[in-house]
Enzyme design. Structure first.
Site, short mmCIF file in Angstrom:
data_model
loop_
_atom_site.label_atom_id
_atom_site.label_comp_id
_atom_site.label_asym_id
_atom_site.label_seq_id
_atom_site.Cartn_x
_atom_site.Cartn_y
_atom_site.Cartn_z
N GLU A 278 0.59 -1.33 -0.48
CA GLU A 278 -0.43 -0.14 -0.28
C GLU A 278 1.46 1.70 0.12
O GLU A 278 0.57 2.02 -0.13
CB GLU A 278 -1.19 0.45 1.06
CG GLU A 278 -2.04 1.23 1.01
CD GLU A 278 -3.36 0.50 2.18
OE1 GLU A 278 -3.84 -0.29 1.54
OE2 GLU A 278 -3.37 1.36 3.20
N GLU A 281 1.93 1.94 -3.63
CA GLU A 281 0.90 2.38 -3.96
C GLU A 281 0.81 3.32 -3.96
O GLU A 281 0.09 4.62 -4.89
CB GLU A 281 -0.49 1.39 -3.76
CG GLU A 281 -1.34 1.75 -4.98
CD GLU A 281 -2.77 0.86 -4.54
OE1 GLU A 281 -3.21 0.33 -3.26
OE2 GLU A 281 -3.84 1.26 -5.19
N CYS A 304 -8.10 -2.38 3.99
CA CYS A 304 -8.59 -3.21 4.91
C CYS A 304 -9.93 -3.64 5.63
O CYS A 304 -9.99 -5.35 6.43
CB CYS A 304 -7.77 -3.03 6.66
SG CYS A 304 -5.71 -2.52 5.61
N SER A 324 -7.38 1.72 -2.26
CA SER A 324 -6.30 1.42 -2.57
C SER A 324 -6.57 -0.60 -2.87
O SER A 324 -6.86 -0.97 -2.75
CB SER A 324 -5.48 0.72 -0.93
OG SER A 324 -4.44 -0.15 -1.89
N LYS A 363 -15.86 -9.78 8.01
CA LYS A 363 -14.56 -10.36 7.52
C LYS A 363 -15.42 -12.25 6.81
O LYS A 363 -14.62 -12.54 6.00
CB LYS A 363 -13.50 -10.68 8.67
CG LYS A 363 -12.44 -10.33 8.29
CD LYS A 363 -11.58 -9.14 7.31
CE LYS A 363 -10.83 -8.46 7.81
NZ LYS A 363 -10.25 -7.52 6.67
N GLU A 366 -16.23 -11.06 3.13
CA GLU A 366 -15.58 -10.78 2.27
C GLU A 366 -14.32 -12.05 1.48
O GLU A 366 -14.21 -12.38 1.19
CB GLU A 366 -14.14 -10.23 3.41
CG GLU A 366 -12.69 -9.99 1.89
CD GLU A 366 -12.02 -8.85 3.07
OE1 GLU A 366 -11.35 -9.41 4.79
OE2 GLU A 366 -11.12 -7.77 2.98
N GLU A 371 -13.97 -12.62 -5.86
CA GLU A 371 -12.36 -13.12 -6.73
C GLU A 371 -11.48 -13.29 -5.58
O GLU A 371 -10.43 -13.38 -5.81
CB GLU A 371 -11.99 -11.52 -6.26
CG GLU A 371 -12.68 -10.31 -5.86
CD GLU A 371 -13.77 -9.64 -4.93
OE1 GLU A 371 -14.80 -10.86 -5.63
OE2 GLU A 371 -14.06 -8.97 -4.81
N CYS A 520 -11.32 -2.31 14.61
CA CYS A 520 -10.96 -3.17 14.57
C CYS A 520 -11.18 -3.60 16.44
O CYS A 520 -11.87 -4.85 16.09
CB CYS A 520 -10.26 -4.29 13.92
SG CYS A 520 -9.13 -3.82 12.65
#
Lengths: 590, 180
Positions: A278, A281, A304, A324, A363, A366, A371, A520
């Site tokens: 990141e 990037e 994230c 990102s 999560k 996710e 993908e 988190c």
């Protein structure tokens, strides 16, 4: 300031204080099933009734502002009798399934019934219609257990700015749920699980993966590895009656090993990896904007937090290019475990099972995004919340408090303090800047103890500016640039940043967004109940974990250097892109 | 697939008119948008204009008022006045508030159900009448009360409801004849 009398004790409080707040200040706990600190009172549950001298009826302590010379009794016989009746009425409608309910251990209604000495429910109430909603990967709703306190409505609407849940209908037939009481997968829910975190009963819970994980562990043909998110070590102890903010990293590792995982690893490792990718990037985007003068999406947003990603896909698809392209550390771990590590130990990806322990319900969503299968199979198989891990440890008969400390396994277990602070709001930003600044200047981030205090703490939107000076020759194009960063936690705060961006009033280069308040450490999968005092204790614990390490910068992690040397080559390489990066697409709000 | 003539040619025109109104909701509701407490009057006006609250209208209102769709439907499902189903030309509302109830409101309701051959919440096949119940129209002294659109009818007797409603159907026919 006004003078009032609470339970015979004279005290002064600021004008505008409610009875509930004043009582808490004096160490008197008035029970409530609907109130959330810092939010407007709802007066929905009627459990906080108190006796106010001169008032005809009992008053709801959460919604009654103290008047000068008010005399209040919070636990008189009359109050206790009324509370008992209110709770009996709630129980008469509540189809609790109590013996086998997920909330059996920490149900606030059950605890209150016990506290009030309720031994039977004298009313034969009509029960709400059972309507289990298992439509989403992360959350299960059970209307029969709902006591209509509306905490979930408050967090979903006000804190997260999502508004997936709202009371539908009227009176007894009211259902707290999505529009027209449809299932959750029919609406723009981001799966953050803050509703499940505040629900006083078992009406909203996470979808458990415990059985699947046991099955995998007990399957001799599978290599089962586990990763733990940074926020777990500062909260898991609460499942075993430790004070919030007790670090239990070593005991957690031993417990995971005793549960039977073949590899005990750390999501922190891929948090360090995230910083490498990141950070690179960000520098590439800045270079494009400043040197090549090409159109490039700035500010760059962190990626994230899967609730935030889904939120952006629903509500701000025009800003998806600003996210990102880095996968979250959880997904990077899955991809790396089933390729790099699998190759190392000679295991086929399909024979490896990756289990995550996350403070998060999103999560779970996710992990099953279509993908997320860079290894050829689903990269992360199962996701346990902190609460679920606590339960598994109990199921295995492990006495957590008596465990010796253990060490994470190599090679995916080594991590820096920068990875630890991913758990806190502001932490990803700080971790990124520790590496990026040093990379371009050759010097350490010039802040005390490496902490970027301006973006830490519980303010909703935080900002900082960092002037880049005396840079290394190859980064000279950034000389003199004032890097502006912002940090938002809680999606309603993210919305504020995005709306400012729309109006052209957000001149940032880099923005960190975490879905849940506090980051988190305050995730929807953490032990209940999380309020600001708990958030602050967990945040402090995470900073302590960081400061206790000599390795505090992602780019200094030897195992990170090794994975680039042996496998990924360089940050942003072709392999990196295949395994560690992803794309986003807008979602219709349905 | 066999081609069938649409049984409700009139309905096609209505759908177009509905869509046109929804497209103009931003200007039609301008007085309420952004104002505290504006949602309910905006829903009332929308229902008055369209006859009911179609899904697209509620979604548009949710956008215009920057409120979650679940909140708009929460308000709509809370108040019995709001309808998400198309309604008849005449909305018959029978008061079952305390005063009307004790003075025979329930019998009046039964008589109307029998006369129109529909249940509460339904619309007659000819789309002339919809039937609903209300909880007090604020005319307790005149109980039992029914409302047909904006007209309040007092001291209604079950035996006379047929006559009362026929007058509306006749007035409607006359109006249509005039247009034709």
């Amino acid at each position: 300031m006004i003078e009032v009398t609470l339970n015979g004790e004279k005290t002064t409080v600021p004008a505008g204080t409610t009875i509930l707040e004043a009582a808490r200040g004096l160490g008197i706990r008035i029970p409530t099933l609907c109130h959330l600190e810092g939010k407007p009172p709802l007066g929905a549950c009627r459990v906080c009734l108190v006796e106010v001298e001169g008032a005809r009826t009992l008053m709801a302590a959460c919604a009654t502002v103290l008047a000068p010379n008010m005399v209040v009794k919070t636990h008189s016989g009359r109050v206790r009798a009324a509370r008992r009746q209110v709770v009996q009425l709630l129980l008469s409608e509540h189809d609790g399934d109590c013996q086998v309910c997920d909330r059996n251990e920490d149900c606030e209604l059950r605890e209150l019934a016990h506290e009030l000495g309720i031994e039977r429910v004298p009313y034969e109430g009509v029960r709400a219609k059972a309507a289990r909603d298992e439509s989403t990967p992360a959350l299960i709703r059970d209307n029969a257990k709902c006591i209509k306190c509306r905490r979930c409505v408050t967090v979903c609407g006000e804190m997260q700015g999502v508004g997936a849940l709202f009371p539908q209908g009227r009176g007894f037939d009211t259902v707290i749920g999505p529009a027209f009481t449809q299932d959750l997968d029919g609406v723009a829910c981001v799966q953050c699980g803050q509703c499940a975190a505040v629900c006083p009963v078992g009406a909203i819970t996470e979808r458990s993966h415990i059985d699947e994980v046991w099955k995998a562990i007990e399957d001799p043909t599978k290599v089962v590895v586990v990763q733990t998110a940074p926020a777990i070590r500062a909260a898991l102890g609460e499942c075993f009656d430790y004070e919030p903010g007790t670090l239990v990293t070593g005991k957690m590792v031993t417990a995971l090993r005793r549960l039977g995982f073949d590899g005990v690893f750390d999501t922190n490792f891929t948090a360090d990896l995230t910083i490498m990718e990141e950070g690179t990037e960000l520098l590439l985007r800045l270079k494009k904007a400043l040197v090549e003068k090409e159109p490039v999406a700035l500010p760059m947003f962190t990626s994230c937090s899967p609730g935030w990603i889904k939120f952006a896909e629903y509500y701000y698809p025009q800003y998806l290019p600003n996210l990102s392209s880095c996968k979250s550390p959880q997904q990077m771990f899955g991809a790396v475990a089933k390729t790099y590590y699998a190759q190392k130990i000679g295991c086929k990806p399909e024979n490896m099972v990756v289990v995550s322990v996350m403070p998060c319900t999103a999560k779970k969503f996710e992990a099953q995004r279509p993908e997320m299968n860079s290894s050829g199979v689903q990269d992360v198989d199962y996701v346990l919340t902190t609460r679920e891990l606590g339960r598994m440890i109990d199921q295995a008969g492990i006495e957590f408090r008596n465990l010796p400390d253990g060490q994470m396994d190599d090679p995916l277990g080594l991590s820096s303090g920068a990875a630890d602070i991913f758990a806190n709001t502001g932490g990803v930003m700080e971790a990124a800047l520790r590496t990026v600044y040093e990379l371009i200047s050759g010097r350490e981030l010039p802040v005390k103890n490496l902490h970027l205090t301006a973006v830490a703490g519980l303010d909703g939107v935080k900002e900082a500016t960092l002037k880049l000076e005396n840079l290394l020759p190859e980064w000279a194009f950034l000389e003199g640039v004032e890097v502006k960063v912002a940090v938002a936690h809680g999606l309603s705060n993210a919305r504020k940043v995005l709306e400012a961006l729309k109006r052209g009033e957000a001149p940032y280069h880099f923005v960190e967004v975490m879905t849940c308040p506090g980051g988190c450490i305050g995730g929807g999968g953490q032990p209940r109940f999380t309020d600001d005092s708990v958030r602050l204790k967990r945040i402090a614990a995470i900073y302590a974990e960081d400061e206790g390490k000599t390795l505090r910068k992602s780019h200094e992690n030897e195992q990170i250097k090794k994975i680039y040397q042996d496998f990924l080559k360089t940050p942003g390489s072709h392999t990196s892109h295949e395994l560690l990066h992803t794309k986003y697409a807008g979602r219709a709000k349905v | 697939m066999a081609t069938t003539t649409c049984a409700c040619q009139a309905g096609v025109g209505e759908a177009e008119a509905e869509a046109a109104l929804i497209a103009r909701l931003d200007e039609l509701l301008a007085d309420y948008i952004g104002k505290p407490g504006g949602l309910i009057p905006a829903l009332q006006l929308t229902q008055k204009l369209i006859g009911y609250l179609p899904d697209e209208a509620m979604r548009r209102i949710s956008e215009l008022f920057d409120k979650p769709y679940s909140e708009v439907t929460g308000v709509v499902t809370f108040y019995s006045f709001f309808s998400t189903q198309p309604r008849g030309k005449c909305l018959v509302r029978v008061c079952l508030g305390t005063a009307c109830y004790v003075r025979g409101g329930k019998e009046v309701l039964e008589a109307i159900k029998k006369h129109l051959a529909i249940e509460v919440g339904q619309t007659t096949a000819d789309r002339n009448f919809s039937l609903e119940v209300g909880r007090c129209f604020g005319a307790c002294g005149l109980a039992p009360v029914i409302m047909v659109n904006d007209d309040v009818h007092q001291r209604v007797k079950p035996a006379r409801v047929g006559e009362l409603l026929k007058a509306y159907a006749a007035a409607d026919e006359a109006a249509q004849a005039e247009v034709a």
